[in-house]
Design a protein around this motif. Sequence first.
Motif, PDB file in Angstrom:
ATOM      1  N   LEU A 141      62.427  61.960  39.681  1.00 28.35           N
ATOM      2  CA  LEU A 141      61.532  61.309  38.674  1.00 28.35           C
ATOM      3  C   LEU A 141      62.069  60.701  37.751  1.00 28.35           C
ATOM      4  O   LEU A 141      61.422  59.419  37.256  1.00 28.35           O
ATOM      5  CB  LEU A 141      60.493  62.564  38.171  1.00 28.35           C
ATOM      6  CG  LEU A 141      59.357  62.082  37.507  1.00 28.35           C
ATOM      7  CD1 LEU A 141      58.361  61.119  38.185  1.00 28.35           C
ATOM      8  CD2 LEU A 141      58.535  63.357  36.912  1.00 28.35           C
ATOM      9  N   LEU A 142      63.034  61.139  37.243  1.00 24.23           N
ATOM     10  CA  LEU A 142      63.803  60.135  36.079  1.00 24.23           C
ATOM     11  C   LEU A 142      64.308  58.855  36.622  1.00 24.23           C
ATOM     12  O   LEU A 142      64.270  57.779  35.884  1.00 24.23           O
ATOM     13  CB  LEU A 142      64.910  61.074  35.628  1.00 24.23           C
ATOM     14  CG  LEU A 142      64.340  62.273  34.532  1.00 24.23           C
ATOM     15  CD1 LEU A 142      65.851  63.032  34.093  1.00 24.23           C
ATOM     16  CD2 LEU A 142      63.467  61.656  33.641  1.00 24.23           C
ATOM     17  N   ALA A 143      64.768  59.093  38.045  1.00 28.43           N
ATOM     18  CA  ALA A 143      65.162  57.477  38.530  1.00 28.43           C
ATOM     19  C   ALA A 143      64.076  56.736  38.943  1.00 28.43           C
ATOM     20  O   ALA A 143      64.248  55.566  38.785  1.00 28.43           O
ATOM     21  CB  ALA A 143      66.133  58.167  39.783  1.00 28.43           C
ATOM     22  N   LEU A 144      62.867  57.363  39.189  1.00 29.48           N
ATOM     23  CA  LEU A 144      61.792  56.247  39.248  1.00 29.48           C
ATOM     24  C   LEU A 144      60.965  55.726  38.171  1.00 29.48           C
ATOM     25  O   LEU A 144      60.567  54.716  38.096  1.00 29.48           O
ATOM     26  CB  LEU A 144      60.750  57.243  40.181  1.00 29.48           C
ATOM     27  CG  LEU A 144      59.370  56.621  40.358  1.00 29.48           C
ATOM     28  CD1 LEU A 144      59.502  55.429  41.386  1.00 29.48           C
ATOM     29  CD2 LEU A 144      58.361  57.667  41.051  1.00 29.48           C
ATOM     30  N   LEU A 145      60.948  56.366  36.860  1.00 30.48           N
ATOM     31  CA  LEU A 145      60.131  56.152  35.716  1.00 30.48           C
ATOM     32  C   LEU A 145      60.730  54.496  35.239  1.00 30.48           C
ATOM     33  O   LEU A 145      59.950  53.779  34.807  1.00 30.48           O
ATOM     34  CB  LEU A 145      60.278  57.177  34.857  1.00 30.48           C
ATOM     35  CG  LEU A 145      59.546  58.375  35.081  1.00 30.48           C
ATOM     36  CD1 LEU A 145      59.581  59.507  33.633  1.00 30.48           C
ATOM     37  CD2 LEU A 145      57.873  57.954  34.915  1.00 30.48           C
ATOM     38  N   PRO A 146      62.024  54.506  35.172  1.00 29.99           N
ATOM     39  CA  PRO A 146      62.327  53.069  34.408  1.00 29.99           C
ATOM     40  C   PRO A 146      62.031  51.874  35.293  1.00 29.99           C
ATOM     41  O   PRO A 146      61.466  50.905  34.701  1.00 29.99           O
ATOM     42  CB  PRO A 146      63.984  53.050  34.641  1.00 29.99           C
ATOM     43  CG  PRO A 146      64.266  54.675  34.317  1.00 29.99           C
ATOM     44  CD  PRO A 146      63.178  55.224  35.342  1.00 29.99           C
ATOM     45  N   SER A 147      61.928  51.907  36.602  1.00 28.67           N
ATOM     46  CA  SER A 147      61.328  50.972  37.417  1.00 28.67           C
ATOM     47  C   SER A 147      60.066  50.720  37.239  1.00 28.67           C
ATOM     48  O   SER A 147      59.210  49.615  37.084  1.00 28.67           O
ATOM     49  CB  SER A 147      61.797  51.142  39.180  1.00 28.67           C
ATOM     50  OG  SER A 147      62.979  51.137  39.250  1.00 28.67           O
ATOM     51  N   VAL A 148      59.207  51.884  37.094  1.00 30.11           N
ATOM     52  CA  VAL A 148      57.548  51.780  36.934  1.00 30.11           C
ATOM     53  C   VAL A 148      57.479  51.135  35.433  1.00 30.11           C
ATOM     54  O   VAL A 148      56.614  50.235  35.342  1.00 30.11           O
ATOM     55  CB  VAL A 148      56.803  53.281  37.124  1.00 30.11           C
ATOM     56  CG1 VAL A 148      55.499  53.172  36.496  1.00 30.11           C
ATOM     57  CG2 VAL A 148      57.199  53.783  38.429  1.00 30.11           C
TER      58      VAL A 148
ATOM     59  N   VAL B 269      45.349  56.726  50.771  1.00 29.64           N
ATOM     60  CA  VAL B 269      45.745  57.207  49.512  1.00 29.64           C
ATOM     61  C   VAL B 269      46.986  58.362  49.924  1.00 29.64           C
ATOM     62  O   VAL B 269      47.736  58.315  48.963  1.00 29.64           O
ATOM     63  CB  VAL B 269      44.570  58.070  48.805  1.00 29.64           C
ATOM     64  CG1 VAL B 269      45.251  58.878  47.574  1.00 29.64           C
ATOM     65  CG2 VAL B 269      43.580  56.986  48.394  1.00 29.64           C
ATOM     66  N   VAL B 270      46.624  59.327  50.751  1.00 32.06           N
ATOM     67  CA  VAL B 270      47.498  60.271  51.153  1.00 32.06           C
ATOM     68  C   VAL B 270      48.949  59.506  51.782  1.00 32.06           C
ATOM     69  O   VAL B 270      49.961  60.151  51.270  1.00 32.06           O
ATOM     70  CB  VAL B 270      47.015  61.151  52.272  1.00 32.06           C
ATOM     71  CG1 VAL B 270      48.022  61.841  52.806  1.00 32.06           C
ATOM     72  CG2 VAL B 270      45.753  61.927  51.967  1.00 32.06           C
ATOM     73  N   VAL B 271      49.101  58.438  52.390  1.00 34.69           N
ATOM     74  CA  VAL B 271      50.220  57.947  52.814  1.00 34.69           C
ATOM     75  C   VAL B 271      50.970  57.256  51.564  1.00 34.69           C
ATOM     76  O   VAL B 271      52.226  57.385  51.607  1.00 34.69           O
ATOM     77  CB  VAL B 271      49.994  56.827  53.895  1.00 34.69           C
ATOM     78  CG1 VAL B 271      51.152  55.960  54.488  1.00 34.69           C
ATOM     79  CG2 VAL B 271      49.335  57.531  55.351  1.00 34.69           C
ATOM     80  N   PHE B 272      50.471  56.587  50.899  1.00 32.93           N
ATOM     81  CA  PHE B 272      51.055  55.981  49.718  1.00 32.93           C
ATOM     82  C   PHE B 272      51.098  56.602  48.547  1.00 32.93           C
ATOM     83  O   PHE B 272      52.320  56.476  47.751  1.00 32.93           O
ATOM     84  CB  PHE B 272      50.171  54.548  49.514  1.00 32.93           C
ATOM     85  CG  PHE B 272      50.433  53.348  50.636  1.00 32.93           C
ATOM     86  CD1 PHE B 272      51.451  52.727  50.741  1.00 32.93           C
ATOM     87  CD2 PHE B 272      49.232  53.239  51.452  1.00 32.93           C
ATOM     88  CE1 PHE B 272      51.487  51.765  51.690  1.00 32.93           C
ATOM     89  CE2 PHE B 272      49.364  52.333  52.452  1.00 32.93           C
ATOM     90  CZ  PHE B 272      50.488  51.592  52.579  1.00 32.93           C
ATOM     91  N   ALA B 273      50.254  57.342  48.201  1.00 33.79           N
ATOM     92  CA  ALA B 273      50.162  58.149  46.932  1.00 33.79           C
ATOM     93  C   ALA B 273      50.703  59.637  47.214  1.00 33.79           C
ATOM     94  O   ALA B 273      51.158  60.180  46.097  1.00 33.79           O
ATOM     95  CB  ALA B 273      48.916  58.317  46.279  1.00 33.79           C
ATOM     96  N   GLY B 274      50.696  60.152  48.237  1.00 30.03           N
ATOM     97  CA  GLY B 274      51.228  61.396  48.707  1.00 30.03           C
ATOM     98  C   GLY B 274      52.582  61.839  48.199  1.00 30.03           C
ATOM     99  O   GLY B 274      52.941  62.881  47.331  1.00 30.03           O
ATOM    100  N   PRO B 275      53.532  61.040  48.506  1.00 22.66           N
ATOM    101  CA  PRO B 275      54.846  61.418  48.201  1.00 22.66           C
ATOM    102  C   PRO B 275      55.154  61.277  46.730  1.00 22.66           C
ATOM    103  O   PRO B 275      56.076  62.015  46.390  1.00 22.66           O
ATOM    104  CB  PRO B 275      55.708  60.198  49.029  1.00 22.66           C
ATOM    105  CG  PRO B 275      54.909  59.751  49.991  1.00 22.66           C
ATOM    106  CD  PRO B 275      53.650  59.991  49.607  1.00 22.66           C
ATOM    107  N   LEU B 276      54.487  60.453  45.755  1.00 27.69           N
ATOM    108  CA  LEU B 276      54.423  60.363  44.424  1.00 27.69           C
ATOM    109  C   LEU B 276      54.019  61.543  43.793  1.00 27.69           C
ATOM    110  O   LEU B 276      54.404  62.177  43.008  1.00 27.69           O
ATOM    111  CB  LEU B 276      53.902  58.989  43.917  1.00 27.69           C
ATOM    112  CG  LEU B 276      54.068  58.721  42.449  1.00 27.69           C
ATOM    113  CD1 LEU B 276      55.240  58.935  41.927  1.00 27.69           C
ATOM    114  CD2 LEU B 276      53.185  57.671  41.882  1.00 27.69           C
TER     115      LEU B 276
END
Length: 282
Positions: A254-261, A31-38
């Motif tokens: 974060l604005l650059a990430l949201l459209p892909s999600v 969880v730390v490795v994959f979700a930590g940066p987000l």
Amino acid sequence: MGNGFDSALGFGARRGPLALLVKTIVYGLLVVVFAGPLIALMFGAFTKVPDPTSLFSAGGFTLENFTRAFDRGVLGYLANSFIVVGGGLLLQIAVSISAAYSLARKRFPLMKLVFLLVLSTMMLPEEVLAIPLSLVLSEFELTGSLLGMIIPVGAWAFSILVMTEFMKEIPVELEEAARLDGAGDLRVFWSVVLPLCRPALGVIGIFGFTMIWDQYLLPLLVATDAQQFTLPLALRTLRSDEEVGVGVLLAAALLALLPSVLAFIAMQRQFMRGLTSGAVKG
């Protein structure tokens, strides 16, 4: 799914407090490795970060980072990205389904060579194509315009490959029955073949959206003015600006990430059907 994941990690056959402790530690690390940066990205975007080294000791909730990002023209960069990804994805899907139908259903001289040439483009990194692509764009006077960012992404070998292999699995008898009813090639393609390709369209739609949205080298070659920057390219400009804080940069990221999600959430049903259809048919 949980049992399969445990078996893959070697935990499935073990029980007891020690095994539970090991599982908890391993899952926590994952969880730390994959979700930590987000988590760090979202935390920093909505808090005031005075110093890059004090990300998790920042102040309370604030929208100031987004306000300052908008003042730096992020909305304009975001609009450019949507224009490029919208036009590029529509063109890419149109080219992919047309090329795939020809490769899957038609027979013409040197067809295998054409298919091999299409696949060979997947082996070439973008850096190798940068100089010839820049020369071609300059020759056709496409530099300095968003159209120069849309046309080069209109054909993608991955999308053509996915659609070709999916169309090969569609029974030929369906097309023959439609032709017996008087339907021509275009009617058969539009009314029979294309509706059955919705799962594959979901796959190439999501991957195509992500590929075009994340483009950095192509806008760098085409843009001649900051007003033509897409958001991924503009992030570099924001990062090099000493007056822009870390919080503003994280808000723009974060604005650059949201459209892909959001694109994945909107098309996840077709995406999952496209990924599992081959296994069901096989």
